[in-house]
Write a protein that holds these residues in place. Structure first.
Motif, PDB file in Angstrom:
ATOM      1  N   ARG A 104      -5.800   8.138  -9.251  1.00 36.37           N
ATOM      2  CA  ARG A 104      -5.096   6.639  -8.582  1.00 36.37           C
ATOM      3  C   ARG A 104      -5.785   5.629  -9.529  1.00 36.37           C
ATOM      4  NH1 ARG A 104      -7.384   3.061  -4.724  1.00 36.37           N
ATOM      5  NH2 ARG A 104      -9.084   2.902  -6.181  1.00 36.37           N
TER       6      ARG A 104
ATOM      7  N   MET B 267       0.995  -1.141   0.084  1.00 41.39           N
ATOM      8  CA  MET B 267      -0.039   0.081   0.026  1.00 41.39           C
ATOM      9  C   MET B 267       0.753   1.212   0.007  1.00 41.39           C
ATOM     10  SD  MET B 267      -2.936   1.293   2.886  1.00 41.39           S
ATOM     11  CE  MET B 267      -4.080  -0.127   2.330  1.00 41.39           C
TER      12      MET B 267
ATOM     13  N   GLU C 236      -1.977   6.208   0.394  1.00 34.91           N
ATOM     14  CA  GLU C 236      -3.094   5.323   0.855  1.00 34.91           C
ATOM     15  C   GLU C 236      -3.045   4.773   2.217  1.00 34.91           C
ATOM     16  OE1 GLU C 236      -5.086   2.999  -1.999  1.00 34.91           O
ATOM     17  OE2 GLU C 236      -3.628   3.708  -3.491  1.00 34.91           O
TER      18      GLU C 236
END
Length: 156
Positions: free
Chosen positions: A80, A1, A5
């Motif tokens: 994203r 990740m 995020e």
């Protein structure tokens, strides 16, 4: 990740895949290392508007602030989806914010702070950006806020 995020998750914010609407426009258009992001509104994760109405009328300044923050989340979702990793955001260059304003409402910058505060929280000084906050008498679907962005990307 990604680092960004991870920060989002710590704030309880989830970024599912953006729901695409229409075929004549795209959420993002990349030119070199610049990403131009189309106007977004305060949608939830299912693509439904969370607020409707004019700020200073049916929508309070506090709700407008939250709507601008939610719009920032919707923008991040599209970014994203386009670049794959929010850590590729070098910095937020420019935000253009429209606030659906009731007659006599002149506090558009306070509303737009909902977006700007989120970007600074997530990206630090790289989230601090040039910005315009414009009052308008109507926005699509009677949403209280619409924001478009220019983002500088890091090379892959």
């Amino acid at each position: 990740m990604s680092v960004v995020e991870t920060k989002l998750a710590s704030l309880g914010i989830e970024l599912p895949t953006k729901i695409l609407k229409g075929r004549a426009i795209v959420p993002c258009r990349q030119v070199g290392d610049l990403l131009f992001v189309s106007g977004h509104g305060p949608e939830d994760n299912d693509g439904n508007l969370r607020f409707r109405g004019q700020v200073g009328g049916e929508v309070s300044v506090e709700q407008g602030y939250e709507a601008a923050r939610l719009t920032g989340i919707a923008l991040l979702r599209s970014i994203r989806d386009h670049i794959g990793d929010l850590d590729r955001v070098g910095f937020i260059v420019k935000a253009l914010g429209f606030v659906n304003s009731a007659p006599g409402f002149f506090d558009q910058p306070r509303v737009m702070n909902g977006f700007s505060d989120l970007m600074a929280e997530l990206f630090g000084t790289n989230g601090v950006h040039a910005r315009s906050a414009i009052g308008t008498s109507a926005l699509p679907l009677n949403q209280p806020v619409e924001i478009e962005l220019i983002v500088a990307l890091r090379s892959q």
